[in-house]
Each structure stands twice: as C-alpha cells, then as structure tokens.
Design a protein around this motif. Structure first.
Motif, PDB file in Angstrom:
ATOM      1  N   UNK A 208       0.847  -1.196   0.000  1.00 33.63           N
ATOM      2  CA  UNK A 208       0.000   0.000   0.000  1.00 33.63           C
ATOM      3  C   UNK A 208       0.883   1.246   0.000  1.00 33.63           C
ATOM      4  N   UNK A 209       1.066   1.833  -1.187  1.00 30.93           N
ATOM      5  CA  UNK A 209       1.953   2.992  -1.316  1.00 30.93           C
ATOM      6  C   UNK A 209       1.399   4.224  -0.608  1.00 30.93           C
ATOM      7  N   UNK A 210       0.084   4.338  -0.517  1.00 31.62           N
ATOM      8  CA  UNK A 210      -0.516   5.492   0.164  1.00 31.62           C
ATOM      9  C   UNK A 210      -0.250   5.383   1.666  1.00 31.62           C
ATOM     10  N   UNK A 211      -0.465   4.218   2.205  1.00 28.71           N
ATOM     11  CA  UNK A 211      -0.209   3.985   3.622  1.00 28.71           C
ATOM     12  C   UNK A 211       1.276   4.218   3.941  1.00 28.71           C
ATOM     13  N   UNK A 212       2.140   3.744   3.076  1.00 31.58           N
ATOM     14  CA  UNK A 212       3.577   3.928   3.281  1.00 31.58           C
ATOM     15  C   UNK A 212       3.951   5.407   3.279  1.00 31.58           C
ATOM     16  N   UNK A 213       3.365   6.164   2.370  1.00 32.33           N
ATOM     17  CA  UNK A 213       3.659   7.595   2.298  1.00 32.33           C
ATOM     18  C   UNK A 213       3.155   8.327   3.543  1.00 32.33           C
ATOM     19  N   UNK A 214       1.944   7.995   3.975  1.00 30.50           N
ATOM     20  CA  UNK A 214       1.383   8.609   5.180  1.00 30.50           C
ATOM     21  C   UNK A 214       2.262   8.284   6.390  1.00 30.50           C
ATOM     22  N   UNK A 215       2.667   7.034   6.502  1.00 30.10           N
ATOM     23  CA  UNK A 215       3.525   6.614   7.612  1.00 30.10           C
ATOM     24  C   UNK A 215       4.859   7.343   7.587  1.00 30.10           C
ATOM     25  N   UNK A 216       5.439   7.496   6.408  1.00 25.41           N
ATOM     26  CA  UNK A 216       6.725   8.181   6.294  1.00 25.41           C
ATOM     27  C   UNK A 216       6.612   9.644   6.734  1.00 25.41           C
ATOM     28  N   UNK A 217       5.560  10.316   6.297  1.00 31.91           N
ATOM     29  CA  UNK A 217       5.361  11.713   6.699  1.00 31.91           C
ATOM     30  C   UNK A 217       5.155  11.798   8.210  1.00 31.91           C
ATOM     31  N   UNK A 218       4.281  10.947   8.742  1.00 37.37           N
ATOM     32  CA  UNK A 218       3.946  10.991  10.166  1.00 37.37           C
ATOM     33  C   UNK A 218       5.152  10.677  11.037  1.00 37.37           C
ATOM     34  N   UNK A 219       5.879   9.621  10.707  1.00 42.80           N
ATOM     35  CA  UNK A 219       7.036   9.257  11.514  1.00 42.80           C
ATOM     36  C   UNK A 219       8.171  10.282  11.385  1.00 42.80           C
TER      37      UNK A 219
ATOM     38  N   UNK B  46       8.113  22.740  10.072  1.00 41.12           N
ATOM     39  CA  UNK B  46       7.995  21.292   9.859  1.00 41.12           C
ATOM     40  C   UNK B  46       6.538  20.866   9.778  1.00 41.12           C
ATOM     41  N   UNK B  47       5.663  21.542  10.512  1.00 50.78           N
ATOM     42  CA  UNK B  47       4.237  21.229  10.404  1.00 50.78           C
ATOM     43  C   UNK B  47       3.736  21.550   8.996  1.00 50.78           C
ATOM     44  N   UNK B  48       4.168  22.671   8.438  1.00 51.00           N
ATOM     45  CA  UNK B  48       3.754  23.038   7.082  1.00 51.00           C
ATOM     46  C   UNK B  48       4.243  22.021   6.063  1.00 51.00           C
ATOM     47  N   UNK B  49       5.444  21.489   6.256  1.00 53.75           N
ATOM     48  CA  UNK B  49       5.960  20.457   5.355  1.00 53.75           C
ATOM     49  C   UNK B  49       5.073  19.220   5.421  1.00 53.75           C
ATOM     50  N   UNK B  50       4.726  18.789   6.636  1.00 59.00           N
ATOM     51  CA  UNK B  50       3.883  17.600   6.797  1.00 59.00           C
ATOM     52  C   UNK B  50       2.491  17.837   6.213  1.00 59.00           C
ATOM     53  N   UNK B  51       1.920  18.994   6.495  1.00 60.31           N
ATOM     54  CA  UNK B  51       0.584  19.324   5.969  1.00 60.31           C
ATOM     55  C   UNK B  51       0.595  19.320   4.444  1.00 60.31           C
ATOM     56  N   UNK B  52       1.655  19.863   3.852  1.00 61.61           N
ATOM     57  CA  UNK B  52       1.769  19.862   2.387  1.00 61.61           C
ATOM     58  C   UNK B  52       1.825  18.429   1.861  1.00 61.61           C
ATOM     59  N   UNK B  53       2.587  17.575   2.505  1.00 66.06           N
ATOM     60  CA  UNK B  53       2.674  16.179   2.086  1.00 66.06           C
ATOM     61  C   UNK B  53       1.341  15.463   2.193  1.00 66.06           C
TER      62      UNK B  53
END
Length: 109
Positions: free
Chosen positions: A29-40, A84-91
C-alpha cells in the motif's frame, strides 16, 4: 481510509492519524507507506526538537495494528515547528489530492 486531523487548542498542537488507506494489500500500500513516512518523520523531528528545547511532546500513542498514531506538543520555537508542520501538511494534502478515496485531511490551525 486514513484520516489525518491536525488541530491547535490553547497553544497545543494535536496530530491524529488513524485508519488504513486501503489502496492496496498490506505491504504493498503505497498510500499507507507515504502517510507513515510523513507521520514518523514529523514525530521524529519533533523528538529531536525536544532535545534542542524547541518544543515539548505532551503525549504520544501509536498502534500499528489499528493504523493509529496520536501525539501532541507545545512549541517553544513556533517558527521552527511551524515550518515542519507546514511540510507535513503539504505532504498530507498532496496525497489527499492524488488519492481522495484513501486519505482525508482536516486541518484546524
């Protein structure tokens, strides 16, 4: 669907990421992986900032099996934590635009 909620309440930022994206099978699941990468990445950066006395993590709870990550922090250096919050929100927002059936983002700042 994964829900991402970011809220600021009385100077405390609360980040909640819950649910599975269900884009593909587990492990693919590439979407889940991307979300996890941003969150972590966000959480680990905040932990580093805490060692630099730029923020204070107030709570943290992660449950991989349910796809839930919840944490809160109070900023001592708002310009740096905002960056850093803006970076995560953008992702998260870019993922929501590309995969609207798999991620929903709600920002209240």
């Amino acid at each position: 669907m994964t829900s991402v909620n970011i809220d600021e309440i009385n100077g405390v930022t609360v980040v909640s990421v819950s649910g599975h994206a269900d884009y593909s099978n587990d492990g693919k699941d590439i979407v889940c992986a991307a979300i996890s990468a941003i969150t972590q990445s966000l959480l680990q950066t905040l932990k580093y900032y805490e060692t630099q006395n730029k923020c204070k993590i107030l709570s943290e709870k992660t449950q991989e099996e349910t796809g839930c990550c919840l944490f809160s922090f109070k900023s001592k250096s708002k310009s740096e934590t905002d960056a850093i919050m803006n970076m995560a929100i953008m992702g998260y927002s870019m993922l929501e635009n590309s995969y609207p059936k798999n991620i929903c983002v709600d920002i209240k700042k």
